[in-house]
Structure formats: C-alpha cells, structure tokens
Design an enzyme around this catalytic site. Structure first.
Site, mmCIF file in Angstrom:
data_model
loop_
_atom_site.group_PDB
_atom_site.id
_atom_site.type_symbol
_atom_site.label_atom_id
_atom_site.label_comp_id
_atom_site.label_asym_id
_atom_site.label_seq_id
_atom_site.Cartn_x
_atom_site.Cartn_y
_atom_site.Cartn_z
ATOM 1 N N ASP A 110 -10.507 23.524 22.877
ATOM 2 C CA ASP A 110 -9.556 23.078 23.895
ATOM 3 C C ASP A 110 -9.631 24.090 25.032
ATOM 4 O OD1 ASP A 110 -7.219 21.933 25.079
ATOM 5 O OD2 ASP A 110 -6.533 21.370 23.070
ATOM 6 N N ASP A 212 -7.723 20.283 28.921
ATOM 7 C CA ASP A 212 -6.281 20.071 28.988
ATOM 8 C C ASP A 212 -5.855 19.662 30.405
ATOM 9 O OD1 ASP A 212 -3.681 20.627 27.457
ATOM 10 O OD2 ASP A 212 -3.377 21.795 29.285
ATOM 11 N N GLU A 277 -8.403 15.286 29.184
ATOM 12 C CA GLU A 277 -7.049 14.803 28.877
ATOM 13 C C GLU A 277 -6.436 14.342 30.188
ATOM 14 O OE1 GLU A 277 -2.626 15.904 27.257
ATOM 15 O OE2 GLU A 277 -3.730 17.259 28.558
ATOM 16 N N HIS A 354 -0.859 15.623 19.376
ATOM 17 C CA HIS A 354 0.263 16.532 19.150
ATOM 18 C C HIS A 354 1.366 16.417 20.198
ATOM 19 C CE1 HIS A 354 -2.174 18.307 22.196
ATOM 20 N NE2 HIS A 354 -1.278 19.244 22.425
ATOM 21 N N ASP A 355 1.190 15.498 21.157
ATOM 22 C CA ASP A 355 2.216 15.307 22.196
ATOM 23 C C ASP A 355 2.923 13.967 22.067
ATOM 24 O OD1 ASP A 355 1.442 17.723 23.461
ATOM 25 O OD2 ASP A 355 -0.101 16.680 24.630
HETATM 26 C C1 GLC Z 1 -1.352 19.097 27.460
HETATM 27 C C2 GLC Z 1 -1.150 19.534 26.032
HETATM 28 C C3 GLC Z 1 0.294 19.826 25.829
HETATM 29 C C4 GLC Z 1 0.673 20.982 26.747
HETATM 30 C C5 GLC Z 1 0.334 20.663 28.195
HETATM 31 C C6 GLC Z 1 0.345 21.881 29.047
HETATM 32 O O1 GLC Z 1 -0.716 17.910 27.742
HETATM 33 O O2 GLC Z 1 -1.635 18.548 25.174
HETATM 34 O O3 GLC Z 1 0.590 20.127 24.501
HETATM 35 O O4 GLC Z 1 2.035 21.264 26.646
HETATM 36 O O5 GLC Z 1 -0.957 20.109 28.331
HETATM 37 O O6 GLC Z 1 -0.745 22.701 28.734
#
Ligand code: GLC
Length: 564
Positions: A110, A212, A277, A354-355
């Site tokens: 990541d 990310d 992402e 995980h979100d």
């Molecule tokens: C992404 C991650 C999340 C995090 C955010 C800021 O969305 O998946 O868990 O809080 O980025 O880095």
C-alpha cells in the site's frame, strides 16, 4: 509439468499477470498476531500463507505497516521505507516477501502518496519556518479574507481541511486528519522523493502497489472554493458531503504529474502492477486507465504525434459496494461499466475493504454467497477482503473500544470503520487463533454463538470458505471464467444471467436474486444434452446434469455456474 505448476510459472512470467490474478487484501493489524501483543504483524501473515494458497488467491495486497504514529492506523506514514516495530522488522518483511514468492504468490504493498504523517521528518522540517527548504513540500496558505481557512474544502475525516499552524501563522491542508498533511505533488522535488520511495520497494522485488486515494493528490492550482452540495442533509450526511469536491480533488493535472510518472516507474521496473484507490463515478474512474496498451502501441507505430498517457492498470471499481442487489440493477451496472472501459482496459471488481461495512452485514449471508459467486465470475480481476471468505460480519464495537478517528470525529453518522476491521477469526477458541487467549486484541473479536472461523469452516460442508475454494478452483480450471469475454448479460425475472467464452469454451452464470424459487430460460442452451452444474451456492447440486428442454430451476437466492 502439472497444471498448477504450469500456471504458477506462466503467472510469474506473463507481463499482464494481473488480468487473471485474484487479489486478497490483508489488513495487517487484524490478520494474525504472532508477537502476542494483540495487534497483527508481518510474522503473523507469514504464518498463515497456507490459508491463502489453499483458498486459491494469488496476489496479496498488504495495508500499511510502515513506521507511523497510528493516528489513522498506518495510513499516516512517518517513514515510507521502514517497518513499524509494532509489525516487526525489515528482516520480517524480507522473509515474508521471500515466502510469498516461494509459494508462487505476488505481493503488493500500500503506497500512501496524498499525505504523510505530521511526524514525518519532511513535514517537521516544512513546519519549522516559512523559509524552510521543505516549506513547499506541503500545502501552506495564508488565512482567507475573513481570517478563517483559505478555502471551504472539507476533510474526509470531519471538519475543515485546513489546520491553523500557530508557529508559522499559516494554514496547512489535510484532506484527511490534521495528523495527515497533504504533500504538494506540483513540486518536482516531492515527485522525485516519492518515486524514490516506491523504487525502494520495487528494488526489493514487490510486485506492485495499491495507491491510497491517488485521485486526491492534485488540488486546484488557484485554490478555488468547492461549490455547495444542494442535497446535503447535515442530520444524516457527513460534513464533508456539504460541498461538491470540484476543486479539491480529481484535477486534470493528476495524470501527468502523479499517475503517469508512477506508471512509467512501474513499467521500467518490469511488469509491476498499480491499483488506484479511486472513489469516483464510473465515467471519471475509467480515465485513470490513461491511454491503454492499444493507444500506446499506436504511438510506437508513429501514428500519434503526442506522447501517450498510461494510467494505472486497475482503478478500483467499487460499484458492487454501493449496488442494489437486484438482477436488473446488476445487469445494468455490468453493461455500463463494460461500455465505459477504454479499449484494451481490463476490468476489476471489489466487494469490500477495511473502509466499508462488510458484505454479509450489508446484504445478508445468503446474498453474500451470491455476491461471492458474482465477484469471482464477472470479467475482471476480483479483490477479496480478508475475512469475507469466511463470511465475517461487522462486529459491534462498545463505545469504550471505539478506535477509528472517523467515528470519534463524526459520531453516529455511520462513518466509523472499526466494525469491519476486527481481527480475523481462525478458530473458536478464546483469542480466535488471532492472539493469545489472555491478551486483549486491539479491536474486539466479537461474541455470540454464530461467529464464523476458518477451522470450523474447513470442517463444515457447504461453508462460505468452501464456496470460495470451489469458485476459485473453477476460475483456475476454466479460462472462460478467468479471461473470457461476455457473450451475453441479461435478466429473466429476478435471475441475472451472463455467459463468458474463451478459446471455444463457454460458461454460463445464473444468479437468482429473488426471495422465491425461479425458472430461467438459458440464453444460449446449445447442444442436444443439457449443461452441467459446476458449482451452486446451494448444497448438493454440483455435478447435476440439467435437461436441455426445460428451463433452469433455481432455489430462492441460489446461484449456479454451468459448464457451457
Ligand atoms: C484510504 C484508506 C483509508 C484511509 C484514507 C486516508 O481511503 O483506505 O483507510 O483512512 O485513505 O489515508
């Protein structure tokens, strides 16, 4: 050479290996705790690789394990090229990488490009004074005309995206927590430094990165206010939805300044994968593919004067997380996504991470079995979130155990992410095989009689884990499922039907999303004899030979894959 060895070999060498990969997300805090401190770690992941191989996934994406104050549980990185002692050492990482590769698995990490931790030495230096050599590595601005924040931009973690910095008398931008200041990607020195951090891991041999929130990396050059969102309801909607993020995110310069250099590096290092992402409407999402292989080949042939752009190979497609689980809605979604893909772009599908609230909690255990079948038979690379393969549910978090800052900042709005981050359940013993029985895990393991665990599901027949194993084995055995094109996508009442074909082989998938038994006329029956059920989400039907003259009968919420 046996078939699995042949496949592993081809997988290792094929430049576009990610097309028939199955990605599995590991959230390291919650996978397995080998050190016995209640938090998962790298050695814990290494100790459970067999589960992944036996389940049938082949590409592991591991969420951040870098040194971090853990304000956002590792998404606040204080050193991009280290390992936080909580997760182990660099030697543990090297051992994990070696062990994954020895099993024919790929390992992707990541990378968090939009922001660092406020404890990162770069930010500490940047914040030291207005004349600091690294001042321009982050986004500092004077107060607005009214003395308040320079723009109305909102933090995804609640409140203004600007934090006042008393010492230097300016605001700095943080799209997430104040402890996660945004880097200034318009600064060439930042770009060079960040690409250097990626190269460090590529040189070690990692197979790619999940990037990310990459679409946030560039903001409006003129710092214009975002327009208000007329549909925002402060009682039910999070505060960040009060504006439309027109100027604070997804700016046109994102491709040349961020994505293309990353892709150039990934390509230069040889067949490395980038997954973006990106939470954007599909029309915008597909832009992140950049110009795909075909377009680049044309440039190579001298057909196009301008340089071709190359984006990420897989911009995460989160549509299923937000989809209506009806046959019509899903058929329309698949058709629309396919129609928007640029030529030669490869699709992908995601059910959870995980979100997001877990799929079983969103749509119920029966539909989650259909969802697993859909995820693993649609055209495109699937991503499975750890624990979804055993049907884990969101765990209720007592108020005194809430850890996620989003819940603490925006209580009661459903923004908290602890419920889907609880530890993986390996056994039904105290500690769930995650951590020692006498240690309190960082988030509760959940209680109540019906919680799934890996060992229990291996013993039981027709478990969610067994369904995943059968579907993944099927995907391996049938290139039509891994690589095939659609020959049709249609509905028959509440039944979603699609067929896929590759190299003369065809498979049909029929999913009854209705609560009643249903009959469906197969789109392309073909042949004198009826097709055979390769896998059903219901017990006892695998191997059943169907009649060629009768419609396909499906139980309520049953899905099947047929051999033609
Ligand atoms: C992404 C991650 C999340 C995090 C955010 C800021 O969305 O998946 O868990 O809080 O980025 O880095």
């Amino acid at each position: 050479m046996s078939a699995p060895v042949e496949r592993a070999d081809a997988f290792r060498r094929e430049p576009r290996w990610w097309r028939d990969a199955v990605v599995y997300q590991i959230y390291p805090r919650s996978y397995r705790d080998a050190s016995g401190d209640g938090v998962g770690d790298l050695a814990g992941i290494a100790s459970r690789l067999d589960h992944l191989v036996e389940t049938g996934v082949d590409t592991l994406w591991v969420s951040p394990f870098y040194p971090s104050p853990m304000a956002d549980f590792g998404y606040d990185v204080a050193d991009y090229t280290g390992v936080d002692p909580l997760f182990g050492t660099m030697a543990d990482f090297d051992a994990l990488l070696e062990a994954t590769h020895a099993r024919g698995l790929k390992l992707i990490l990541d990378f968090v490009p939009n922001h660092s931790s406020d404890r990162h030495p770069w930010f500490v230096e940047s914040a030291a004074s207005r004349t600091s050599g690294k001042r321009d590595w982050y986004l500092w601005r004077d107060a607005g005309a009214d003395g308040g924040p320079p723009t109305n931009w909102q933090s995804q973690a609640g409140g203004s995206a600007w934090e006042w910095h008393e010492v230097t008398g300016q605001y700095y931008l943080h799209t997430f927590l104040a402890a996660q200041p945004d880097l200034n990607w318009r600064n060439p020195a930042v770009r060079e430094a960040m690409l250097g951090e990626m190269r460090f891991w590529f040189d070690k041999g990692v197979d790619g990165f999940r990037l990310d929130v990459v679409y946030h990396c560039i903001k409006d050059a003129e710092f214009r206010d975002d327009p208000p969102n007329p549909d925002h309801d402060p009682k039910t909607d999070p505060p960040f939805a009060s504006v439309l993020p027109t100027f604070s995110t997804d700016r046109p310069e994102i491709m040349p300044l961020v994505v293309e250099p990353m892709r150039a590096l990934a390509d230069a290092c040889g067949n490395r994968l980038l997954i973006g992402e990106i939470y954007l409407p599909l029309e915008r999402l597909v832009d992140y593919y950049g110009d795909t292989g075909e377009a680049r080949a044309r440039v190579a042939d001298g057909e196009r004067p301008s340089a071709a752009r190359a984006g990420v190979q897989l911009p995460f497609n989160f549509s299923l997380v937000f989809a209506d689980w009806t046959a019509d809605a899903l058929a329309a979604l698949v058709r629309r996504y396919e129609s928007l893909l640029p030529p030669d772009a490869w699709p992908n599908w995601v059910l959870g991470n995980h979100d997001q609230s877990r799929v079983v909690s969103r749509i119920g255990p029966e539909r989650a079995r259909l969802a697993a079948m859909l995820l693993l038979t649609l055209r495109g690379t699937p991503t499975i979130y750890q624990g979804d393969e055993i049907g884990m549910r969101d765990v209720e978090i007592p108020p005194d155990r809430v850890r996620d800052p989003w819940e603490l900042n925006m209580p009661g709005l459903g923004e908290g992410r602890d419920p889907e981050r609880t530890p993986m359940r390996w056994t039904d013993e105290p500690g769930a095989g995650f951590c020692p029985a006498d240690v309190e895990p960082w988030l509760p393991l959940g209680d109540g009689g019906e919680l799934p665990d890996v060992a229990g599901q291996l013993r039981a027949r027709d478990s969610m884990l067994e369904l995943h194993r059968r579907l993944l084995a099927l995907r391996r055995a049938h290139p039509a499922l891994a690589l095939g094109d659609y020959t049709c996508i249609e509905t028959c009442g509440e039944v979603l039907l699609f067929a896929r074909e590759h190299g003369g082989e065809r498979c049909t998938v029929a999913l009854n999303l209705g609560e009643e038994p249903a009959e469906a006329v197969l789109p392309e029956p073909g042949g004198e004899t009826g097709p055979t059920v390769l896998v059903s989400t219901r017990p006892g039907r695998d191997g059943e030979r169907l009649s060629s003259s009768m419609p396909l009968a499906l139980d309520a919420l049953e899905g099947v894959v047929l051999d033609r």
